[in-house]
Design an enzyme around this catalytic site. Structure first.
Site, PDB file in Angstrom:
ATOM      1  CE  LYS A  91       3.159  -5.968   3.909  1.00  0.00           C
ATOM      2  NZ  LYS A  91       2.796  -4.824   4.537  1.00  0.00           N
TER       3      LYS A  91
ATOM      4  CD  GLU B 235       7.769  -0.311   7.929  1.00  0.00           C
ATOM      5  OE1 GLU B 235       6.724  -1.330   7.440  1.00  0.00           O
ATOM      6  OE2 GLU B 235       7.671   0.517   7.405  1.00  0.00           O
TER       7      GLU B 235
ATOM      8  CG  ASP C 258       0.411  -4.098   2.101  1.00  0.00           C
ATOM      9  OD1 ASP C 258       0.412  -4.993   2.789  1.00  0.00           O
ATOM     10  OD2 ASP C 258       1.313  -3.194   1.867  1.00  0.00           O
TER      11      ASP C 258
ATOM     12  CD  GLU D 294       0.347  -1.545   8.124  1.00  0.00           C
ATOM     13  OE1 GLU D 294      -0.283  -0.620   9.017  1.00  0.00           O
ATOM     14  OE2 GLU D 294       0.748  -0.961   6.999  1.00  0.00           O
TER      15      GLU D 294
ATOM     16  CG  ASP E  41      -0.455   0.016   2.504  1.00  0.00           C
ATOM     17  OD1 ASP E  41       0.973  -0.136   2.678  1.00  0.00           O
ATOM     18  OD2 ASP E  41      -0.930   0.344   3.646  1.00  0.00           O
TER      19      ASP E  41
END
Ligand code: KIV
Length: 275
Positions: free
Chosen positions: A118, A186, A88, A120, A49
């Site tokens: 994916k 990250e 994403d 978050e 993204d």
């Protein structure tokens, strides 16, 4: 029988099995030509993204929509023949609950051909990740700095320093327990990334984390020197295509103004007259 050998593209269980092996090479791509460029070198190509900031000039990833992800996912898929594609889930497409997440993840996979999504988030996303993975949607986790949470994290700072380390440890463990086949770490301290990598059963993919992660990911425009709005410490520039592009465009502009482009070899003469 065809003389060409078909290459079997990796699928999420292959990636999971790479834990502790040769590091996984991951880059982002958002367009067909860049997907063609990265495909021979990567294990995984991520339609991130980050496309919102990198290609659309948006101020954060919060403004990226499902439609943008579908369109860029389809473009990337046309350029891949070897690497596995992960896409994403954009902000707002999964946080409401497992049903919303399933609907949007299934759409991303069916309309783009991505092998996995994916998303978050750590402990608070574990229930959603478990719901997806039990229903045929492979999930790559993403913990540490989660850019979609920039407003609650208070910026793009390193996560997990000092006493905060335990939060990141718990997040990584929770997404693995929920069934994620790999986890992006990250912007967490090197030692913490190493410890998490040693402690979980699936590959960690670092970005601003540690060389000891099971793989590394970078935004392709960052490492090619094409995205120059800002440059995080973890970005290594392997080329300066932005500068090279500037030089080429300046040369074109000068030649157009001087009428030296187009040259005779770039224009078409008369057809020979037939008698
Ligand atoms: O969107 C993205 O490009 C990402 C990577 C930086 C991991 O999430």
């Amino acid at each position: 029988m065809s003389a060409t050998t078909e290459i079997r593209r990796p699928v999420p269980p292959d990636i999971r099995a790479r834990k502790g092996g040769t590091p996984l090479v991951v880059l982002t791509a958002y367009t067909t030509p860049v997907a063609r460029l990265v495909d021979p070198h990567c294990d995984i190509v991520l339609v991130g993204d980050s496309v919102g900031m990198v290609l659309h000039g948006l101020p954060s990833t919060l403004h990226v929509t499902m439609e943008m992800m579908v369109l860029h996912g389809q473009a990337v898929a046309r350029g891949l023949s070897r690497a596995m594609m992960v896409i994403d889930m954009p902000f707002g497409s999964y946080e409401e609950g497992p049903d919303q997440a399933f609907r949007n993840a299934a759409r991303l996979m069916s309309e783009t051909g991505a092998a996995a999504v994916k998303l978050e988030g750590g402990e608070h996303m574990a229930g959603t990740i478990a719901f997806l993975t039990r229903r045929g949607i492979p999930v790559m986790g993403h913990v540490g700095l989660t850019p979609q949470a920039v407003n609650t994290l208070g910026g793009y700072r390193v996560q997990g320093r000092g006493e905060d380390a335990d939060r990141i440890r718990r997040d990584a463990a929770a997404v693995v327990e929920a069934g994620a086949f790999s986890v992006v770490l990250e912007k967490v301290p090197d030692a913490l990334a190493r410890e998490i990598t040693a402690g979980i059963a699936v590959p960690t993919i670092g970005i601003g984390a540690s060389a000891d992660c099971d793989g590394q990911v970078l935004v392709v425009d960052d490492m090619l020197g094409l995205f120059t709005d800002f440059r995080p410490k973890f970005v290594k520039r392997y080329a300066e295509l932005g500068q090279e592009g500037d030089r080429a465009i300046a040369a074109y502009a000068a030649e157009v103004r001087a009428r030296t482009f187009p040259a005779p070899e770039h224009v078409f003469g008369e057809e020979p007259v037939r008698k």
